[in-house]
Design a protein around this motif. Structure first.
Motif, PDB file in Angstrom:
ATOM      1  N   VAL A  35      13.884  -0.026   0.726  1.00 37.11           N
ATOM      2  CA  VAL A  35      13.232   0.914   1.644  1.00 37.11           C
ATOM      3  C   VAL A  35      13.323   2.337   1.093  1.00 37.11           C
ATOM      4  O   VAL A  35      12.350   3.097   1.139  1.00 37.11           O
ATOM      5  CB  VAL A  35      13.854   0.818   3.057  1.00 37.11           C
ATOM      6  CG1 VAL A  35      13.299   1.898   3.966  1.00 37.11           C
ATOM      7  CG2 VAL A  35      13.598  -0.554   3.657  1.00 37.11           C
ATOM      8  N   ALA A  36      14.474   2.711   0.558  1.00 36.84           N
ATOM      9  CA  ALA A  36      14.644   4.056   0.001  1.00 36.84           C
ATOM     10  C   ALA A  36      13.720   4.284  -1.193  1.00 36.84           C
ATOM     11  O   ALA A  36      13.131   5.364  -1.342  1.00 36.84           O
ATOM     12  CB  ALA A  36      16.101   4.276  -0.411  1.00 36.84           C
ATOM     13  N   PHE A  37      13.568   3.270  -2.037  1.00 40.45           N
ATOM     14  CA  PHE A  37      12.664   3.410  -3.173  1.00 40.45           C
ATOM     15  C   PHE A  37      11.221   3.546  -2.693  1.00 40.45           C
ATOM     16  O   PHE A  37      10.448   4.347  -3.238  1.00 40.45           O
ATOM     17  CB  PHE A  37      12.809   2.221  -4.123  1.00 40.45           C
ATOM     18  CG  PHE A  37      11.929   2.312  -5.329  1.00 40.45           C
ATOM     19  CD1 PHE A  37      12.131   3.294  -6.279  1.00 40.45           C
ATOM     20  CD2 PHE A  37      10.883   1.426  -5.513  1.00 40.45           C
ATOM     21  CE1 PHE A  37      11.309   3.394  -7.393  1.00 40.45           C
ATOM     22  CE2 PHE A  37      10.060   1.515  -6.618  1.00 40.45           C
ATOM     23  CZ  PHE A  37      10.273   2.502  -7.559  1.00 40.45           C
ATOM     24  N   GLY A  38      10.844   2.782  -1.676  1.00 34.69           N
ATOM     25  CA  GLY A  38       9.511   2.933  -1.093  1.00 34.69           C
ATOM     26  C   GLY A  38       9.298   4.326  -0.521  1.00 34.69           C
ATOM     27  O   GLY A  38       8.224   4.914  -0.652  1.00 34.69           O
ATOM     28  N   PHE A  39      10.339   4.875   0.113  1.00 33.77           N
ATOM     29  CA  PHE A  39      10.264   6.236   0.651  1.00 33.77           C
ATOM     30  C   PHE A  39      10.016   7.239  -0.466  1.00 33.77           C
ATOM     31  O   PHE A  39       9.187   8.147  -0.328  1.00 33.77           O
ATOM     32  CB  PHE A  39      11.549   6.578   1.406  1.00 33.77           C
ATOM     33  CG  PHE A  39      11.542   7.959   1.996  1.00 33.77           C
ATOM     34  CD1 PHE A  39      10.935   8.189   3.215  1.00 33.77           C
ATOM     35  CD2 PHE A  39      12.133   9.018   1.334  1.00 33.77           C
ATOM     36  CE1 PHE A  39      10.920   9.460   3.769  1.00 33.77           C
ATOM     37  CE2 PHE A  39      12.121  10.283   1.868  1.00 33.77           C
ATOM     38  CZ  PHE A  39      11.508  10.515   3.091  1.00 33.77           C
ATOM     39  N   VAL A  40      10.734   7.084  -1.559  1.00 34.03           N
ATOM     40  CA  VAL A  40      10.549   7.991  -2.704  1.00 34.03           C
ATOM     41  C   VAL A  40       9.127   7.879  -3.241  1.00 34.03           C
ATOM     42  O   VAL A  40       8.487   8.893  -3.549  1.00 34.03           O
ATOM     43  CB  VAL A  40      11.592   7.692  -3.805  1.00 34.03           C
ATOM     44  CG1 VAL A  40      11.248   8.384  -5.104  1.00 34.03           C
ATOM     45  CG2 VAL A  40      12.975   8.093  -3.338  1.00 34.03           C
ATOM     46  N   LEU A  41       8.617   6.664  -3.335  1.00 35.67           N
ATOM     47  CA  LEU A  41       7.238   6.494  -3.802  1.00 35.67           C
ATOM     48  C   LEU A  41       6.251   7.160  -2.850  1.00 35.67           C
ATOM     49  O   LEU A  41       5.305   7.818  -3.286  1.00 35.67           O
ATOM     50  CB  LEU A  41       6.903   5.003  -3.928  1.00 35.67           C
ATOM     51  CG  LEU A  41       7.509   4.245  -5.092  1.00 35.67           C
ATOM     52  CD1 LEU A  41       7.136   2.764  -5.003  1.00 35.67           C
ATOM     53  CD2 LEU A  41       7.075   4.820  -6.413  1.00 35.67           C
ATOM     54  N   GLY A  42       6.450   6.982  -1.559  1.00 35.53           N
ATOM     55  CA  GLY A  42       5.533   7.565  -0.586  1.00 35.53           C
ATOM     56  C   GLY A  42       5.628   9.075  -0.488  1.00 35.53           C
ATOM     57  O   GLY A  42       4.631   9.754  -0.260  1.00 35.53           O
ATOM     58  N   ARG A  43       6.807   9.592  -0.661  1.00 30.33           N
ATOM     59  CA  ARG A  43       7.029  11.032  -0.480  1.00 30.33           C
ATOM     60  C   ARG A  43       6.667  11.836  -1.720  1.00 30.33           C
ATOM     61  O   ARG A  43       6.053  12.884  -1.630  1.00 30.33           O
ATOM     62  CB  ARG A  43       8.500  11.269  -0.108  1.00 30.33           C
ATOM     63  CG  ARG A  43       8.943  12.704  -0.017  1.00 30.33           C
ATOM     64  CD  ARG A  43       8.416  13.348   1.254  1.00 30.33           C
ATOM     65  NE  ARG A  43       9.017  14.647   1.493  1.00 30.33           N
ATOM     66  CZ  ARG A  43       8.466  15.797   1.130  1.00 30.33           C
ATOM     67  NH1 ARG A  43       7.322  15.796   0.485  1.00 30.33           N
ATOM     68  NH2 ARG A  43       9.046  16.929   1.406  1.00 30.33           N
ATOM     69  N   TRP A  44       7.063  11.378  -2.893  1.00 27.91           N
ATOM     70  CA  TRP A  44       6.949  12.204  -4.085  1.00 27.91           C
ATOM     71  C   TRP A  44       5.956  11.698  -5.123  1.00 27.91           C
ATOM     72  O   TRP A  44       5.891  12.249  -6.219  1.00 27.91           O
ATOM     73  CB  TRP A  44       8.325  12.392  -4.714  1.00 27.91           C
ATOM     74  CG  TRP A  44       9.149  13.336  -3.907  1.00 27.91           C
ATOM     75  CD1 TRP A  44       8.996  14.689  -3.813  1.00 27.91           C
ATOM     76  CD2 TRP A  44      10.242  13.003  -3.072  1.00 27.91           C
ATOM     77  NE1 TRP A  44       9.928  15.206  -2.957  1.00 27.91           N
ATOM     78  CE2 TRP A  44      10.716  14.194  -2.488  1.00 27.91           C
ATOM     79  CE3 TRP A  44      10.885  11.803  -2.737  1.00 27.91           C
ATOM     80  CZ2 TRP A  44      11.776  14.230  -1.605  1.00 27.91           C
ATOM     81  CZ3 TRP A  44      11.945  11.841  -1.856  1.00 27.91           C
ATOM     82  CH2 TRP A  44      12.379  13.049  -1.303  1.00 27.91           C
TER      83      TRP A  44
END
Length: 144
Positions: free
Chosen positions: A49-58
């Motif tokens: 989930v954290a890696f997906g967040f990084v992909l979506g955010r940055w």
């Protein structure tokens, strides 16, 4: 971030195998096994989930489908690799006369567990990417 995520996706499997293989000499091994059995896979889910967040955010220039479409198969292949490594660890107590080269249960495990793991990775990445994209949109709204 990508490399650490690939390690966290399934790197807990060889550790669990080693703990189970050597549990006889450890005091309180059942508690340690229980904690490892719960916390290590959960950290893998949180890392996805954290890696997906990084992909979506940055990573704003690429669509969410492309991000997930590239990352999910890589994560599943990483899980398969860690599964194979965990399966290949020699366990004490297995006699030398047992021929494990003809045992195909590891491949069967990958075939049976691979598609659900891929689906789980897709769902978790999507959750993270959507949250990251929403956070990016919220940040740009406040910047204006």
């Amino acid at each position: 971030m990508f490399a650490s995520w690939l390690v966290l996706v399934g790197g807990w499997m060889p550790i669990s195998v080693l703990v189970v293989a050597h549990r006889k000499g450890l005091p309180g091994a059942s508690l340690l096994l229980w904690l490892a059995g719960i916390s290590l896979p959960l950290s893998s889910l949180a890392a996805t989930v954290a890696f997906g967040f990084v992909l979506g955010r940055w990573v704003p220039m690429i669509s969410s489908r492309v991000k997930i479409g590239c990352a999910a198969p890589a994560g599943c292949l990483s899980w398969v690799l860690w599964f194979a490594i965990a399966y290949a660890i020699p366990i004490a107590g297995v006699s030398a006369s047992d021929d494990v080269s003809t045992d195909d249960s590891g491949a069967f495990g990958v075939i049976v567990l691979g598609p659900p793991v891929l689906l789980l990775i897709i769902v978790l990445l999507r959750l993270g990417v959507e949250r990251g994209a929403a956070r990016r949109a919220h940040a740009t709204d406040h910047a204006e």
